[in-house]
Design a protein around this motif. Structure first.
Motif, PDB file in Angstrom:
ATOM      1  N   TRP A   1       6.465 -19.345  29.171  1.00  0.00           N
ATOM      2  CA  TRP A   1       7.613 -19.068  28.323  1.00  0.00           C
ATOM      3  C   TRP A   1       7.289 -17.877  27.435  1.00  0.00           C
ATOM      4  CZ3 TRP A   1       6.126 -24.113  29.384  1.00  0.00           C
ATOM      5  CH2 TRP A   1       7.110 -24.960  29.929  1.00  0.00           C
ATOM      6  N   VAL A   2       8.300 -17.125  27.081  1.00  0.00           N
ATOM      7  CA  VAL A   2       8.116 -16.021  26.141  1.00  0.00           C
ATOM      8  C   VAL A   2       7.860 -16.592  24.755  1.00  0.00           C
ATOM      9  CG1 VAL A   2       9.270 -14.075  25.015  1.00  0.00           C
ATOM     10  CG2 VAL A   2       9.529 -14.431  27.481  1.00  0.00           C
ATOM     11  N   ASP A   3       6.844 -16.051  24.064  1.00  0.00           N
ATOM     12  CA  ASP A   3       6.521 -16.515  22.712  1.00  0.00           C
ATOM     13  C   ASP A   3       6.024 -15.322  21.888  1.00  0.00           C
ATOM     14  OD1 ASP A   3       4.120 -16.198  24.033  1.00  0.00           O
ATOM     15  OD2 ASP A   3       3.423 -18.240  23.762  1.00  0.00           O
ATOM     16  N   GLU A   4       6.947 -14.463  21.482  1.00  0.00           N
ATOM     17  CA  GLU A   4       6.595 -13.248  20.760  1.00  0.00           C
ATOM     18  C   GLU A   4       6.135 -13.513  19.332  1.00  0.00           C
ATOM     19  OE1 GLU A   4      10.286 -11.235  21.259  1.00  0.00           O
ATOM     20  OE2 GLU A   4       9.557 -10.079  22.992  1.00  0.00           O
ATOM     21  N   ASP A   5       6.560 -14.623  18.751  1.00  0.00           N
ATOM     22  CA  ASP A   5       6.213 -14.971  17.367  1.00  0.00           C
ATOM     23  C   ASP A   5       5.432 -16.283  17.392  1.00  0.00           C
ATOM     24  OD1 ASP A   5       6.032 -15.688  14.720  1.00  0.00           O
ATOM     25  OD2 ASP A   5       8.125 -15.219  14.236  1.00  0.00           O
TER      26      ASP A   5
ATOM     27  N   ASN B   1      -2.786 -10.844  32.791  1.00  0.00           N
ATOM     28  CA  ASN B   1      -2.722 -11.059  31.346  1.00  0.00           C
ATOM     29  C   ASN B   1      -3.976 -11.712  30.781  1.00  0.00           C
ATOM     30  OD1 ASN B   1      -0.030 -10.030  30.999  1.00  0.00           O
ATOM     31  ND2 ASN B   1       0.704 -11.875  32.007  1.00  0.00           N
TER      32      ASN B   1
ATOM     33  N   ASN C   1      -1.054 -10.179  26.531  1.00  0.00           N
ATOM     34  CA  ASN C   1       0.378  -9.907  26.587  1.00  0.00           C
ATOM     35  C   ASN C   1       0.997 -10.403  25.290  1.00  0.00           C
ATOM     36  OD1 ASN C   1       3.257 -10.158  27.101  1.00  0.00           O
ATOM     37  ND2 ASN C   1       2.771  -9.848  29.264  1.00  0.00           N
ATOM     38  N   ASP C   2       1.557  -9.482  24.522  1.00  0.00           N
ATOM     39  CA  ASP C   2       2.030  -9.849  23.189  1.00  0.00           C
ATOM     40  C   ASP C   2       3.278 -10.706  23.184  1.00  0.00           C
ATOM     41  OD1 ASP C   2       3.899  -7.966  23.936  1.00  0.00           O
ATOM     42  OD2 ASP C   2       3.469  -6.549  22.310  1.00  0.00           O
ATOM     43  N   SER C   3       3.903 -10.903  24.347  1.00  0.00           N
ATOM     44  CA  SER C   3       5.071 -11.780  24.393  1.00  0.00           C
ATOM     45  C   SER C   3       4.850 -13.009  25.268  1.00  0.00           C
ATOM     46  CB  SER C   3       6.299 -11.005  24.902  1.00  0.00           C
ATOM     47  OG  SER C   3       6.088 -10.546  26.221  1.00  0.00           O
ATOM     48  N   LEU C   4       3.632 -13.147  25.787  1.00  0.00           N
ATOM     49  CA  LEU C   4       3.260 -14.329  26.580  1.00  0.00           C
ATOM     50  C   LEU C   4       1.906 -14.831  26.081  1.00  0.00           C
ATOM     51  CD1 LEU C   4       4.196 -13.088  30.184  1.00  0.00           C
ATOM     52  CD2 LEU C   4       5.437 -14.797  28.836  1.00  0.00           C
TER      53      LEU C   4
ATOM     54  N   MET D   1      12.350 -14.985  31.271  1.00  0.00           N
ATOM     55  CA  MET D   1      12.652 -13.731  30.593  1.00  0.00           C
ATOM     56  C   MET D   1      14.157 -13.577  30.360  1.00  0.00           C
ATOM     57  SD  MET D   1      10.068 -11.250  32.766  1.00  0.00           S
ATOM     58  CE  MET D   1      10.692  -9.771  31.981  1.00  0.00           C
TER      59      MET D   1
ATOM     60  N   GLU E   1      15.873  -8.031  30.597  1.00  0.00           N
ATOM     61  CA  GLU E   1      14.474  -7.668  30.824  1.00  0.00           C
ATOM     62  C   GLU E   1      14.068  -7.904  32.270  1.00  0.00           C
ATOM     63  OE1 GLU E   1      11.719  -9.310  28.022  1.00  0.00           O
ATOM     64  OE2 GLU E   1      12.998  -8.834  26.295  1.00  0.00           O
TER      65      GLU E   1
END
Length: 284
Positions: free
Chosen positions: A130-134, A178, A183-186, A231, A235
């Motif tokens: 899952w995307v996890d940017e924060d 990665n 990877n800053d968003s994963l 995503m 994107e």
């Protein structure tokens, strides 16, 4: 060079996603006639219903292996993969469930051995992302789900398989580019793939005296159900175009790395990682 198909914006609601809903469909078919590289072998492929796992299952079947396909709940994809394996003249066993639960992982291995009489190759490929940017927004539930799917399942399946693996057997684990570059968003996903890499290297040293090889494959941007399922739609559009080769890889292009490591072609490889990533330069 393989042409880059146009990938339109699209999204799916559930992880790990459905291959039958993807546009364009991923390319999983082997490019060459089989020569019996895995004749007489039995392989258990986790996450074998779709994406890279499907491509590995079909290629292994073409090379003579019987295949057990472990998957989460993507029944339609799994049934199509079974059809494809059988079309190659082999046999497929479908086993659905959560491999992050130790009892199910153990049962999956036992059912494979009961059906085919042996186990020679374990492909630990099942995962979720899952995307996890924060990081502050990453829930404990989501983090634990990612760890269970990507790390614990790998441990549990390997634990269950080891009593059945004889000298000459092999394990191939799916990690990721990665794990090497981050990877800053994963963040959670990349961390689990780093764990898979360390697990592969550690188990290679642990099992070398038993004649069991353990290696890893670290794909880059590959067109699999992961992508639309994790995503945002925009994107996904032209996914992989930023790779040095200018396109996403296709599952069949990754499956060949698994075949090399699982067959006698890779007999002098253990503790190593192959990098089908479209030209990204990373540490080995």
């Amino acid at each position: 060079m393989t042409d880059a198909p146009h990938i339109p914006a699209q999204t799916q609601d559930d992880m790990p996603g459905d291959e039958f809903r993807m546009d364009p469909a991923p390319d999983y078919m082997p490019r060459h006639a089989g020569v019996g590289k895995l004749k007489g072998k039995v392989a258990l492929i986790t996450g074998g219903d779709s994406g890279i796992g499907r491509a590995v299952a079909v290629l292994f079947a073409r090379e003579g292996a019987k295949v057990a396909i472990a998957y989460f709940d993507e029944d339609e994809d799994a049934q199509e993969t079974q059809r494809l394996v059988e079309a190659e003249g082999s046999e497929a066993l479908l086993i659905a469930g959560d491999l992050g639960v130790k009892a199910h992982a153990t049962d999956t291995v036992e059912r494979t051995v009961a059906a085919f009489g042996q186990l020679d190759i374990l492909i630990n490929n099942a995962a979720m992302q899952w995307v996890d940017e924060d990081l502050t927004e990453l829930s404990e539930e989501r983090l634990r789900r990612t760890m269970d799917s990507n790390v614990m399942a790998c441990f549990f399946c390997t634990q269950a398989a080891l009593p059945h693996l004889k000298e000459g057997a092999c394990i191939v684990n799916t990690t990721s580019v990665n794990a090497f570059k981050g990877n800053d968003s994963l963040i959670a996903y990349s961390t689990t793939r780093g764990a898979t890499l360390a697990f592969s290297r550690s188990m290679a040293s642990n099992l070398v005296d038993k004649g069991i090889r353990v290696n890893a494959v670290a794909p880059g941007p590959i067109w699999t159900p992961f992508i639309p399922a994790s995503m945002p739609a925009e994107e996904v559009k032209d996914f992989g175009s930023g790779a040095p080769m200018g396109r996403a890889g296709q599952p069949w292009e990754v499956a060949t790395a698994f075949l090399f490591l699982a067959s006698s072609d890779g007999s002098y490889f253990t503790g190593q990682t192959l990098h089908p990533n479209g030209g990204m330069i990373v540490g080995a």
